[in-house]
Scaffold this active site. Structure first.
Site, PDB file in Angstrom:
ATOM      1  CD  GLN A  54       3.477   5.643   2.886  1.00 32.27           C
ATOM      2  OE1 GLN A  54       2.512   5.169   2.300  1.00 32.27           O
ATOM      3  NE2 GLN A  54       4.407   4.882   3.439  1.00 32.27           N
ATOM      4  N   GLY A  71       0.842  -1.191   0.000  1.00 33.24           N
ATOM      5  CA  GLY A  71       0.000   0.000   0.000  1.00 33.24           C
ATOM      6  C   GLY A  71       0.877   1.240   0.000  1.00 33.24           C
ATOM      7  CG  HIS A  89       0.540   6.712   5.728  1.00 31.45           C
ATOM      8  ND1 HIS A  89       1.703   7.095   6.350  1.00 31.45           N
ATOM      9  CD2 HIS A  89       0.691   5.393   5.446  1.00 31.45           C
ATOM     10  CE1 HIS A  89       2.527   6.045   6.446  1.00 31.45           C
ATOM     11  NE2 HIS A  89       1.927   4.999   5.910  1.00 31.45           N
ATOM     12  CG  HIS A  97      -0.629   1.258   7.425  1.00 32.61           C
ATOM     13  ND1 HIS A  97       0.330   0.732   8.283  1.00 32.61           N
ATOM     14  CD2 HIS A  97       0.065   1.994   6.510  1.00 32.61           C
ATOM     15  CE1 HIS A  97       1.524   1.151   7.910  1.00 32.61           C
ATOM     16  NE2 HIS A  97       1.403   1.919   6.832  1.00 32.61           N
ATOM     17  CD  GLU A  98      -1.427   2.504   2.891  1.00 36.25           C
ATOM     18  OE1 GLU A  98      -0.858   3.602   2.987  1.00 36.25           O
ATOM     19  OE2 GLU A  98      -0.817   1.425   2.922  1.00 36.25           O
ATOM     20  CB  CYS A 120       5.183   1.856   7.694  1.00 35.60           C
ATOM     21  SG  CYS A 120       4.742   3.380   6.842  1.00 35.60           S
ATOM     22  CG  LEU A 121       6.669   0.859   1.684  1.00 36.20           C
ATOM     23  CD1 LEU A 121       6.051   1.219   0.342  1.00 36.20           C
ATOM     24  CD2 LEU A 121       7.780  -0.175   1.514  1.00 36.20           C
TER      25      LEU A 121
HETATM   26  O1  GNR Z   1       3.996  -2.744   2.684  1.00 42.91           O
HETATM   27  C1  GNR Z   1       3.302  -2.597   3.690  1.00 42.91           C
HETATM   28  N1  GNR Z   1       2.980  -3.672   4.434  1.00 42.91           N
HETATM   29  C2  GNR Z   1       2.070  -3.642   5.478  1.00 42.91           C
HETATM   30  C3  GNR Z   1       2.014  -4.736   6.325  1.00 42.91           C
HETATM   31  C4  GNR Z   1       1.131  -4.769   7.382  1.00 42.91           C
HETATM   32  C5  GNR Z   1       0.288  -3.709   7.582  1.00 42.91           C
HETATM   33  C6  GNR Z   1       0.328  -2.594   6.755  1.00 42.91           C
HETATM   34  C7  GNR Z   1       1.217  -2.564   5.704  1.00 42.91           C
HETATM   35  S1  GNR Z   1       1.238  -1.195   4.649  1.00 42.91           S
HETATM   36  C8  GNR Z   1       2.901  -1.236   4.098  1.00 42.91           C
HETATM   37  C9  GNR Z   1       3.139  -0.194   3.007  1.00 42.91           C
HETATM   38  C10 GNR Z   1       2.979   1.186   3.591  1.00 42.91           C
HETATM   39  O2  GNR Z   1       3.791   1.727   4.276  1.00 42.91           O
HETATM   40  N2  GNR Z   1       1.845   1.789   3.351  1.00 42.91           N
HETATM   41  O3  GNR Z   1       1.608   3.007   3.870  1.00 42.91           O
HETATM   42 NI    NI Z   2       2.754   3.060   5.713  1.00 40.87          NI
END
Ligand code: GNR
Ligand code: NI
Length: 170
Positions: free
Chosen positions: A51, A46, A138, A134-135, A92-93
């Site tokens: 980001q 995601g 952000h 999660h997104e 998270c990236l």
């Molecule tokens: O790549 C991602 N893996 C992930 C694993 C578990 C819960 C959420 C994520 S999202 C993350 C990519 C990211 O940072 N999205 O904002």
């Molecule tokens: Ni993230």
């Protein structure tokens, strides 16, 4: 298409609240293409526009399994449909190399605009529900580390800051 640089915690630009997209036009569609390219290159599932330092409410998701196809969500809003809480290990990236368990509602309904500006709705469970939340975090300037204790978060902050300093010294 172009790869964009992914901001990393504790960069304060990750704290900006993204603005709703007023018009789903070609500029937004180009942004979406860049987001997919950047997400796939980084091997994420995601990515929120925040980001890559674009403060508009745009999200792309691809769980990269057989069940879910790539998903675009513009101006997403979700409601919680259950009191059940899931615990899942998140990464998270923007917080590279850190994986911690986060608790979130396990069943949600999300409403968003698609690539051509039409509204759609989707119910989500499991990893997809986690990823959508999660997104959406952000877009509101929030990171998964904000769900952890202050102690854990400050340890993660110093670890990443030290790593950055070491990389810069090479
Ligand atoms: O790549 C991602 N893996 C992930 C694993 C578990 C819960 C959420 C994520 S999202 C993350 C990519 C990211 O940072 N999205 O904002
Ligand atoms: Ni993230």
């Amino acid at each position: 298409m172009a790869l964009r640089q992914i901001l990393e915690f504790p960069d304060l630009r990750l704290r900006k609240v993204a603005k709703p997209v007023a018009d789903v036009d070609d500029t937004i569609r180009r942004l979406i293409d860049d987001m997919f390219e950047t997400m796939y290159e980084a091997q994420g599932i995601g990515l929120a526009a925040t980001q890559i330092d674009v403060h508009l409410r745009v999200v792309v998701i691809d769980l990269q399994n057989e069940i879910n196809e790539p998903l675009i969500m513009i101006n997403p809003e979700f409601e919680v449909l259950t009191q059940e809480i899931d615990e899942m290990q998140e990464g998270c990236l923007s917080v590279p190399g850190i994986y911690e368990v986060v608790k979130r509602p396990e069943h949600i309904r999300v409403r968003a605009l698609n690539r051509v500006g039409n509204t759609f709705e989707l119910e989500a469970y499991g990893l997809l529900a986690v990823c959508i939340q999660h997104e959406c975090d952000h877009l509101n300037g929030k990171l998964f580390v904000d769900h952890l204790s202050n102690l854990k978060r400050s340890r993660i902050r110093s670890k990443l800051t030290k790593q950055k300093r070491a990389e810069a010294a090479i």
